[in-house]
Motif scaffolding. Structure first.
Motif, PDB file in Angstrom:
ATOM      1  N   LYS A   7       0.836  -1.197   0.000  1.00  0.00           N
ATOM      2  CA  LYS A   7       0.000   0.000   0.000  1.00  0.00           C
ATOM      3  C   LYS A   7       0.878   1.257   0.000  1.00  0.00           C
ATOM      4  N   LEU A   8       0.945   1.906  -1.140  1.00  0.00           N
ATOM      5  CA  LEU A   8       1.743   3.126  -1.288  1.00  0.00           C
ATOM      6  C   LEU A   8       0.857   4.337  -1.033  1.00  0.00           C
ATOM      7  N   PRO A   9       1.285   5.245  -0.168  1.00  0.00           N
ATOM      8  CA  PRO A   9       0.422   6.375   0.223  1.00  0.00           C
ATOM      9  C   PRO A   9       0.414   7.530  -0.775  1.00  0.00           C
ATOM     10  N   ILE A  10       0.098   7.238  -2.032  1.00  0.00           N
ATOM     11  CA  ILE A  10       0.029   8.290  -3.044  1.00  0.00           C
ATOM     12  C   ILE A  10      -1.206   9.146  -2.777  1.00  0.00           C
ATOM     13  N   GLY A  11      -0.993  10.419  -2.550  1.00  0.00           N
ATOM     14  CA  GLY A  11      -2.108  11.333  -2.291  1.00  0.00           C
ATOM     15  C   GLY A  11      -2.655  11.260  -0.882  1.00  0.00           C
ATOM     16  N   VAL A  12      -2.116  10.386  -0.031  1.00  0.00           N
ATOM     17  CA  VAL A  12      -2.593  10.274   1.355  1.00  0.00           C
ATOM     18  C   VAL A  12      -1.909  11.349   2.201  1.00  0.00           C
ATOM     19  N   GLN A  13      -2.689  12.283   2.703  1.00  0.00           N
ATOM     20  CA  GLN A  13      -2.138  13.376   3.497  1.00  0.00           C
ATOM     21  C   GLN A  13      -2.610  13.333   4.946  1.00  0.00           C
ATOM     22  N   SER A  14      -3.442  12.359   5.266  1.00  0.00           N
ATOM     23  CA  SER A  14      -3.928  12.195   6.633  1.00  0.00           C
ATOM     24  C   SER A  14      -3.086  11.140   7.345  1.00  0.00           C
ATOM     25  N   PHE A  15      -2.400  11.552   8.405  1.00  0.00           N
ATOM     26  CA  PHE A  15      -1.581  10.618   9.172  1.00  0.00           C
ATOM     27  C   PHE A  15      -2.454   9.538   9.801  1.00  0.00           C
ATOM     28  N   LYS A  16      -3.618   9.925  10.284  1.00  0.00           N
ATOM     29  CA  LYS A  16      -4.544   8.977  10.900  1.00  0.00           C
ATOM     30  C   LYS A  16      -4.954   7.907   9.891  1.00  0.00           C
ATOM     31  N   ASP A  17      -5.318   8.327   8.694  1.00  0.00           N
ATOM     32  CA  ASP A  17      -5.718   7.391   7.638  1.00  0.00           C
ATOM     33  C   ASP A  17      -4.554   6.486   7.250  1.00  0.00           C
ATOM     34  N   LEU A  18      -3.384   7.084   7.129  1.00  0.00           N
ATOM     35  CA  LEU A  18      -2.192   6.346   6.726  1.00  0.00           C
ATOM     36  C   LEU A  18      -1.874   5.226   7.716  1.00  0.00           C
ATOM     37  N   ARG A  19      -1.955   5.537   9.013  1.00  0.00           N
ATOM     38  CA  ARG A  19      -1.611   4.545  10.030  1.00  0.00           C
ATOM     39  C   ARG A  19      -2.706   3.488  10.207  1.00  0.00           C
ATOM     40  N   GLU A  20      -3.963   3.922  10.229  1.00  0.00           N
ATOM     41  CA  GLU A  20      -5.051   2.974  10.463  1.00  0.00           C
ATOM     42  C   GLU A  20      -5.236   2.015   9.293  1.00  0.00           C
ATOM     43  N   LYS A  21      -4.935   2.471   8.067  1.00  0.00           N
ATOM     44  CA  LYS A  21      -5.116   1.626   6.888  1.00  0.00           C
ATOM     45  C   LYS A  21      -3.807   0.976   6.437  1.00  0.00           C
ATOM     46  N   GLU A  22      -2.784   1.139   7.267  1.00  0.00           N
ATOM     47  CA  GLU A  22      -1.510   0.435   7.107  1.00  0.00           C
ATOM     48  C   GLU A  22      -0.827   0.712   5.776  1.00  0.00           C
ATOM     49  N   PHE A  23      -0.776   1.983   5.406  1.00  0.00           N
ATOM     50  CA  PHE A  23       0.045   2.382   4.267  1.00  0.00           C
ATOM     51  C   PHE A  23       1.509   2.381   4.697  1.00  0.00           C
ATOM     52  N   LEU A  24       2.413   2.264   3.742  1.00  0.00           N
ATOM     53  CA  LEU A  24       3.835   2.371   4.050  1.00  0.00           C
ATOM     54  C   LEU A  24       4.122   3.758   4.614  1.00  0.00           C
TER      55      LEU A  24
END
Length: 538
Positions: A7-24
């Motif tokens: 899961k690459l966090p392209i366009g992910v700017q929410s730290f909460k979303d990034l951590r909860e959805k287990e992006f790199l």
């Protein structure tokens, strides 16, 4: 080949979303601990798409006391070590002002955005603003009310504070000046409410002079070119290899490269950003994530925006374009501030990421700047070409590949005819054709256009494009042939060819055991294009 994808966090700017959805995630939380325990009001300038929004979102999660999101990260152990001295993972009121949203070309756009952001805060703390209250007054009341209702100091986070200014700069100067006045009054509240503030962090692409925007923020701590924070956004070589090794291996396999060759290609194309001399260069994370997702080397960062204003300013200043390629000199004080009226677009080019630090002269306190990597170099030069040649990439099928193919096939006349047709489109600007100044402009455009075409060919063949006309103007190396060009503005093609021979330009290339072709070219001032050319094989 086995397909591999994480899961690459392209366009992910929410730290909460990034951590909860287990992006790199590349752990930058150590910087949060250092910042929050050292000073109070910070400013960070970084190019667009460099991770500023994600870092602000991480700060927001930290100050909301969302401890569970930081499990296993660096800050967790740092906070734990502090628990005997202070209460850790406290929750504070957080005001988040995001100026990424909105098109600011319209007169009321900034006012509407500020009103929207303040209304959200006022609703949360049950504040009823007066009908004539200024944005500054509403901001000040919101800070004091949040402090009174929670008993905690307030955290202020501002994402891309300068977006309204960048969108109007060079387009609508009257509106730009109005925006400066509005923002200056708004941010001055940070000084008057200092006792109610726990922390403030402002980000942007450019840092306009403190005199214009941050005039009242004397305590503003600008960490943009502070060596201790050079890696706060972006990726280091170590972070790249430790976090993305599987992606690099997959990319290498897809492009039939060895792992080491793939690393070299990534470095050449996307590395090179230096925000403080003597520190490690940084990769643009947006480009890396996209190349890993698509598994193709392409220009991702530059494709997200065209620096129209910057290109226009360079042309207006008659800037010596070849200097951009590693020979720009800028004094230390001018590098950190963009000073309106200073008649130099270079600080903005640096702060925007189109130029970066290449060297530093300690004795004279002078920086030498240049393009950070191939993605930026070729992207920027490609955007410059239409301004100096009237080439429309939309209306024509122009592509520098056509020039390269001609030389690879040994078609000198085909190459020169193509060059002549491009030169024939050189603009006269607004100066009358019969004036001497017009001739100077055409000569300048001719020189720049020749440089740009040869420089852009460097994507496909080895090209030497020196910045002065006093030595070999250009050398192109293909698999079988070396072409040595000499251009003359006020002399014949014969004179150009004669100079190549008399100065023995070919001597250092004879050891390559390739065919050497000398090409002398003259400029026709009346037609504003290539006049004649002569070629000769050695």
């Amino acid at each position: 080949m086995m397909y591999f994808s994480r899961k690459l966090p392209i366009g992910v700017q929410s730290f909460k979303d990034l951590r909860e959805k287990e992006f790199l995630y590349v752990d930058k939380t150590e910087y949060i601990f250092r910042l929050t325990n050292a000073s109070k009001v910070y400013f960070l300038s970084r190019p667009r798409r460099f991770g500023k929004s994600l870092f602000l979102s991480t700060l927001k999660a930290y100050f909301l006391g969302q401890k569970e999101l930081f499990k296993g990260l660096a800050i967790e152990k740092f906070e734990e070590a502090e628990k005997e001295k202070r209460e850790i993972w406290q929750e504070y009121p957080v005001f988040y002002f995001d100026f990424n949203v909105g098109k600011y070309a319209e007169t009321e756009a900034l006012n509407e955005r500020l009103d929207f952001l303040l209304k959200d805060i006022e609703k949360q703390y049950e504040i009823i603003p007066g009908s004539r209250d200024s944005f500054g007054s509403r901001f000040e009341r919101a800070i004091k009310t949040a402090y009174e209702k929670t008993g905690k100091q307030v955290v202020i986070l501002v994402d891309e504070y300068d977006k309204p200014l960048l969108q109007t700069m060079g387009v609508n100067e009257e509106l730009n000046a109005e925006y400066k006045a509005v923002l200056r009054a708004f941010y001055s509240v940070l000084k008057s409410t200092d006792q109610y503030l726990r922390f403030a962090f402002l980000t942007g692409v450019t840092k306009f002079s403190k005199v214009s925007i941050f005039s009242d923020l004397n305590s503003l701590n600008d960490i943009s070119i502070n060596p201790d924070f050079s890696a706060i956004c972006g990726l280091t070589q170590k972070e790249l290899e430790e976090t993305f090794r599987p992606e690099i291996e997959t990319l290498a396999g897809r492009n039939e490269l060895s792992y080491e060759d793939c690393l070299s290609a990534l470095k050449k194309r996307y590395d090179g950003y230096c925000f403080a001399y003597g520190t490690e260069t940084m990769y643009n994370p947006f480009s890396l994530l996209n190349v890993f997702f698509s598994k193709q080397f392409a220009d991702y960062w530059f494709a997200t925006g065209t620096p129209t204003f910057l290109v226009n300013e360079l042309k207006r200043e008659d800037y010596n374009i070849p200097e951009l390629d590693g020979n720009v000199e800028m004094i230390e004080s001018f590098l950190s501030d963009y000073r309106v009226g200073a008649d130099s677009v270079i600080p903005v080019l640096f702060q925007s990421g189109y130029l970066t630090i290449k060297d530093y002269d300690k004795e004279y306190r002078m920086y030498r700047l240049g393009f950070p990597n191939e993605e930026v170099r070729y992207g920027f030069l490609y955007n410059l070409l239409p301004e100096y040649s009237n080439i429309s990439f939309i209306k024509t099928s122009f592509n520098v590949v056509q020039f390269t193919k001609d030389l690879k096939a040994g078609k000198v006349d085909g190459f020169m005819q193509r060059l002549k047709s491009i030169m024939a489109s050189l603009p006269y600007d607004t100066v009358k054709k019969e004036s001497g100044e017009s001739l100077a402009l055409r000569e300048h455009n001719f020189q720049v256009c020749v440089y740009l075409i040869f420089a852009l060919m460097g994507q496909f063949v080895e090209v030497e494009t020196p910045s002065s006309m006093g030595r070999t103007d250009c050398v192109v190396k293909t698999e079988k042939t070396i072409y040595i060009f000499e251009f003359k503005l006020k002399e014949s093609a014969e004179a150009a060819l004669k100079q190549i021979k008399e100065k023995n330009y070919a001597e250092r290339y004879k050891a390559d055991n390739k065919e050497i072709i000398l090409i002398g070219v003259s400029f026709n001032p009346k037609e504003g294009t290539v006049g004649e050319w002569l070629s000769e094989k050695l």
